[in-house]
Write a protein that holds these residues in place. Structure first.
Motif, PDB file in Angstrom:
ATOM      1  N   ALA A  26       0.842  -1.202   0.000  1.00 49.14           N
ATOM      2  CA  ALA A  26       0.000   0.000   0.000  1.00 49.14           C
ATOM      3  C   ALA A  26       0.871   1.244   0.000  1.00 49.14           C
ATOM      4  CB  ALA A  26      -0.918  -0.001   1.216  1.00 49.14           C
ATOM      5  N   GLY A  27       0.392   2.311  -0.621  1.00 52.54           N
ATOM      6  CA  GLY A  27       1.118   3.562  -0.660  1.00 52.54           C
ATOM      7  C   GLY A  27       1.143   4.236   0.699  1.00 52.54           C
ATOM      8  N   ALA A  28       2.164   5.071   0.919  1.00 53.09           N
ATOM      9  CA  ALA A  28       2.307   5.749   2.204  1.00 53.09           C
ATOM     10  C   ALA A  28       1.112   6.658   2.492  1.00 53.09           C
ATOM     11  CB  ALA A  28       3.604   6.550   2.222  1.00 53.09           C
ATOM     12  N   ALA A  29       0.548   7.273   1.452  1.00 53.34           N
ATOM     13  CA  ALA A  29      -0.620   8.135   1.655  1.00 53.34           C
ATOM     14  C   ALA A  29      -1.811   7.327   2.167  1.00 53.34           C
ATOM     15  CB  ALA A  29      -0.983   8.836   0.348  1.00 53.34           C
ATOM     16  N   ASP A  30      -2.030   6.150   1.585  1.00 53.77           N
ATOM     17  CA  ASP A  30      -3.137   5.307   2.040  1.00 53.77           C
ATOM     18  C   ASP A  30      -2.915   4.829   3.471  1.00 53.77           C
ATOM     19  OD1 ASP A  30      -4.336   5.603  -0.389  1.00 53.77           O
ATOM     20  OD2 ASP A  30      -3.684   3.673  -1.195  1.00 53.77           O
ATOM     21  N   VAL A  31      -1.681   4.445   3.785  1.00 54.59           N
ATOM     22  CA  VAL A  31      -1.369   3.973   5.136  1.00 54.59           C
ATOM     23  C   VAL A  31      -1.573   5.101   6.141  1.00 54.59           C
ATOM     24  CG1 VAL A  31       0.452   3.073   6.623  1.00 54.59           C
ATOM     25  CG2 VAL A  31       0.255   2.246   4.278  1.00 54.59           C
ATOM     26  N   THR A  32      -1.073   6.288   5.819  1.00 56.14           N
ATOM     27  CA  THR A  32      -1.221   7.434   6.724  1.00 56.14           C
ATOM     28  C   THR A  32      -2.696   7.772   6.947  1.00 56.14           C
ATOM     29  OG1 THR A  32       0.890   8.352   6.000  1.00 56.14           O
ATOM     30  CG2 THR A  32      -0.654   9.865   7.044  1.00 56.14           C
ATOM     31  N   ALA A  33      -3.451   7.805   5.864  1.00 54.76           N
ATOM     32  CA  ALA A  33      -4.874   8.155   5.976  1.00 54.76           C
ATOM     33  C   ALA A  33      -5.643   7.113   6.772  1.00 54.76           C
ATOM     34  CB  ALA A  33      -5.474   8.306   4.580  1.00 54.76           C
ATOM     35  N   THR A  54      10.511   2.055   5.874  1.00 51.83           N
ATOM     36  CA  THR A  54      10.784   0.978   6.830  1.00 51.83           C
ATOM     37  C   THR A  54      10.224   1.233   8.217  1.00 51.83           C
ATOM     38  OG1 THR A  54      12.935   1.977   7.382  1.00 51.83           O
ATOM     39  CG2 THR A  54      12.902   0.303   5.636  1.00 51.83           C
ATOM     40  N   THR A  55       9.692   2.410   8.471  1.00 50.90           N
ATOM     41  CA  THR A  55       9.279   2.755   9.829  1.00 50.90           C
ATOM     42  C   THR A  55       7.913   3.418   9.828  1.00 50.90           C
ATOM     43  OG1 THR A  55      11.592   3.127  10.437  1.00 50.90           O
ATOM     44  CG2 THR A  55       9.920   3.986  11.930  1.00 50.90           C
ATOM     45  N   LEU A  56       7.098   3.052  10.805  1.00 55.10           N
ATOM     46  CA  LEU A  56       5.820   3.709  11.040  1.00 55.10           C
ATOM     47  C   LEU A  56       5.811   4.216  12.473  1.00 55.10           C
ATOM     48  CD1 LEU A  56       5.049   0.714   9.480  1.00 55.10           C
ATOM     49  CD2 LEU A  56       2.973   2.035   9.112  1.00 55.10           C
ATOM     50  N   GLU A  57       5.339   5.439  12.636  1.00 54.07           N
ATOM     51  CA  GLU A  57       5.272   6.036  13.963  1.00 54.07           C
ATOM     52  C   GLU A  57       3.950   6.768  14.104  1.00 54.07           C
ATOM     53  OE1 GLU A  57       7.727   9.175  16.853  1.00 54.07           O
ATOM     54  OE2 GLU A  57       8.465   8.658  14.847  1.00 54.07           O
ATOM     55  N   ILE A  58       3.335   6.622  15.261  1.00 54.00           N
ATOM     56  CA  ILE A  58       2.112   7.348  15.566  1.00 54.00           C
ATOM     57  C   ILE A  58       2.231   7.883  16.983  1.00 54.00           C
ATOM     58  CG2 ILE A  58       0.906   5.246  16.323  1.00 54.00           C
ATOM     59  CD1 ILE A  58      -1.691   6.538  15.235  1.00 54.00           C
ATOM     60  N   SER A  59       1.834   9.131  17.168  1.00 54.80           N
ATOM     61  CA  SER A  59       1.943   9.759  18.485  1.00 54.80           C
ATOM     62  C   SER A  59       0.689  10.569  18.756  1.00 54.80           C
ATOM     63  CB  SER A  59       3.183  10.652  18.565  1.00 54.80           C
ATOM     64  OG  SER A  59       3.145  11.666  17.576  1.00 54.80           O
ATOM     65  N   HIS A  74       8.805  -1.214  12.956  1.00 55.22           N
ATOM     66  CA  HIS A  74       9.658  -1.317  11.782  1.00 55.22           C
ATOM     67  C   HIS A  74       9.123  -2.405  10.858  1.00 55.22           C
ATOM     68  CE1 HIS A  74      12.828   1.362  13.240  1.00 55.22           C
ATOM     69  NE2 HIS A  74      12.619   0.842  14.428  1.00 55.22           N
ATOM     70  N   VAL A  75       9.076  -2.117   9.583  1.00 54.68           N
ATOM     71  CA  VAL A  75       8.629  -3.076   8.575  1.00 54.68           C
ATOM     72  C   VAL A  75       9.856  -3.810   8.054  1.00 54.68           C
ATOM     73  CG1 VAL A  75       7.496  -3.378   6.355  1.00 54.68           C
ATOM     74  CG2 VAL A  75       6.665  -1.644   7.951  1.00 54.68           C
ATOM     75  N   THR A  76       9.972  -5.063   8.405  1.00 57.60           N
ATOM     76  CA  THR A  76      11.150  -5.846   8.017  1.00 57.60           C
ATOM     77  C   THR A  76      10.840  -6.909   6.979  1.00 57.60           C
ATOM     78  OG1 THR A  76      10.755  -7.383   9.866  1.00 57.60           O
ATOM     79  CG2 THR A  76      12.219  -5.507  10.263  1.00 57.60           C
ATOM     80  N   HIS A  77       9.569  -7.163   6.744  1.00 54.15           N
ATOM     81  CA  HIS A  77       9.191  -8.226   5.810  1.00 54.15           C
ATOM     82  C   HIS A  77       8.158  -7.686   4.837  1.00 54.15           C
ATOM     83  CE1 HIS A  77       8.349 -12.184   4.223  1.00 54.15           C
ATOM     84  NE2 HIS A  77       7.071 -12.041   4.500  1.00 54.15           N
ATOM     85  N   ARG A  78       8.402  -7.893   3.543  1.00 50.07           N
ATOM     86  CA  ARG A  78       7.492  -7.404   2.513  1.00 50.07           C
ATOM     87  C   ARG A  78       7.088  -8.551   1.609  1.00 50.07           C
ATOM     88  NH1 ARG A  78       7.640  -1.856   2.537  1.00 50.07           N
ATOM     89  NH2 ARG A  78       9.373  -0.973   3.693  1.00 50.07           N
ATOM     90  N   GLU A  79       5.821  -8.571   1.244  1.00 46.49           N
ATOM     91  CA  GLU A  79       5.320  -9.583   0.336  1.00 46.49           C
ATOM     92  C   GLU A  79       4.051  -9.062  -0.324  1.00 46.49           C
ATOM     93  OE1 GLU A  79       4.025 -13.122   2.307  1.00 46.49           O
ATOM     94  OE2 GLU A  79       3.105 -12.025   3.959  1.00 46.49           O
ATOM     95  N   THR A  80       3.636  -9.752  -1.372  1.00 46.64           N
ATOM     96  CA  THR A  80       2.376  -9.421  -2.028  1.00 46.64           C
ATOM     97  C   THR A  80       1.337 -10.418  -1.556  1.00 46.64           C
ATOM     98  OG1 THR A  80       3.595  -8.607  -3.959  1.00 46.64           O
ATOM     99  CG2 THR A  80       1.242  -9.032  -4.233  1.00 46.64           C
TER     100      THR A  80
END
Length: 434
Positions: A26-33, A54-59, A74-80
């Motif tokens: 998924a795109g970063a915009a979709d993930v953020t939204a 590689t990193t997601l943060e929420i505060s 941290h996102v260490t594994h990627r797959e479809t």
């Protein structure tokens, strides 16, 4: 919301959902939204979300004079994995429509992350054979070429899975896949089989390119997530370079053995258009199946992929080059992908990624490598053409989604950082009053 424990649980849910979306393309915009929607709906106003490759943060800070809560993953594994993507998307939709509560959402996300797939590995390997065979039909191969391409594709899948277990970087798996396919074509040529080995290699290149993050990379660039876009583009480039290195190595081995396989397959023409469209439909459906897409979406994806390939083939015969026909075909995929995804109850990303597979620029890459192997620097132009096709495909899909998917006013207020169409996540989020 003022309970520290509830705040932590809400942030953790948003973070885990974001991790699963990002790791599945998924795109970063979709993930953020999506993460912002979850936090806002559950009572955390003005939660800050930061997404990189590689990193997601929420505060969240309840008040200016109170300490902030912050979680990072941290996102260490990627797959479809379209099954997990669809299931998580449904969890978010149910949560935002108040069908489930926070506890049920957390339980479902944990279950999705820990549950395997109902499709066995041999079925996935067989689906890769259909991808290779379908692409071979699309580019004009006969039954023998289709058979060899299917064997090459299934062999590549087994080889890459083995290398993945050895925890080698994906670059080396791409090199090994390209080398394996090319050596198989060398062997077919050496034993005087009446087969065009260039078609086998081209089909294998397309299969190796399938699933790479072309669409996500361009979506991130268009929506202002430039750091993530650069990282995704670099990942795609490294994977593509791996394919190029493997194929060029195989061509070199063939040259040392006196086996010439640097043939130009040329244009197949429209004399076998129905068979070529069928091949594209099979390839798109097989890729969707190999990525664990829900069964209800397989046939619609095949139809979209077949029609898009027909558009591309017809336009390419009218001297429009290769990039423009690819872009127009991708525009069609983007336009219908939103509607088809709604019918199938899957995210649009599932439809567009699978349907775009047959259009990937395997033929241009092979032509470029063949010319460069013969010391013909026109191969550089062929490589540039391949890059132009890839960009046209991604840009066409995104533009199609812009046209097909209007951004609702409420979504605009709630998801201010979203600057483009949604390929994953709810289209409308309703804030829950507390």
């Amino acid at each position: 919301m003022s309970d520290p424990r509830q705040i932590q649980r809400t942030l953790d849910l948003a973070l885990r959902v974001g991790e699963m979306l990002l790791s599945n393309g998924a795109g970063a915009a979709d993930v953020t939204a999506t993460m912002s929607s979850i936090a806002h709906h559950l009572g955390l106003r003005q939660a800050l979300v930061d997404v990189t490759f590689t990193t997601l943060e929420i505060s969240y800070q309840p008040a200016f004079d109170e300490p902030a809560f912050s979680l990072t993953r941290h996102v260490t594994h990627r797959e479809t994995d379209f099954e997990d993507l669809t299931d998580v998307d449904q969890v978010v939709t149910d949560l935002l429509s108040d069908t489930i509560d926070l506890d049920e959402a957390r339980a479902r996300v944990a279950r999705i992350a820990s549950t395997g797939h109902h499709i066995s590995r041999w079925a996935v390997t067989a689906s890769y054979a259909f991808i290779g065979g379908g692409v071979a039909l699309l580019i004009g191969g006969d039954w023998l070429v289709t058979l060899i391409a299917a064997v090459a594709a299934s062999g590549i899948e087994v080889l890459q899975r083995y290398l993945s277990r050895l925890r080698l970087p994906f670059f080396y798996a791409q090199v090994a896949g390209g080398l394996f396919a090319t050596l198989l074509a060398v062997l077919a040529r050496a034993v005087d089989l009446k087969v065009d080995p260039s078609l086998v290699i081209t089909a294998s290149i397309v299969m190796l390119l399938a699933g790479l993050g072309f669409i996500g990379a361009l979506q991130d660039a268009l929506t202002g997530f430039y750091v993530t876009a650069v990282a995704r583009i670099l990942e795609v480039m490294m994977s593509t370079v791996g394919v190029i290195v493997g194929v060029s190595g195989g061509l070199t081995v063939g040259g040392l053995l006196g086996v010439d396989i640097t043939l130009d397959p040329g244009a197949a023409g429209l004399s076998r258009l129905p068979l070529m469209v069928t091949g594209a439909a099979v390839a798109a459906a097989a890729f969707a199946y190999s990525a664990y897409a829900p069964g209800r979406s397989i046939v619609p994806i095949a139809a979209v992929g077949g029609v898009a390939a027909a558009i591309y083939l017809v336009l390419a015969e009218h001297d429009l080059g290769r990039a423009w026909p690819a872009g127009i075909a991708a525009l069609f995929i983007g336009l219908v992908g939103f509607t088809v995804a709604s019918w199938c109850r899957v995210p649009p990303l599932v439809v567009v990624v699978a349907a775009i597979v047959p259009l990937l620029p395997g033929l241009s890459i092979y032509r470029g490598l063949s010319l460069l192997a013969a010391d013909d620097y026109a191969g550089i132009l062929a490589m540039i053409t391949a890059a132009a096709i890839a960009i046209s495909l991604a840009a066409g899909v995104i533009l199609g989604e812009y046209v097909a998917q209007p951004v609702r006013r409420e979504a605009r207020r709630l998801e201010q950082r979203l600057a483009g169409p949604r390929l994953v996540g709810p289209l409308r989020a309703r804030a829950k009053r507390r």
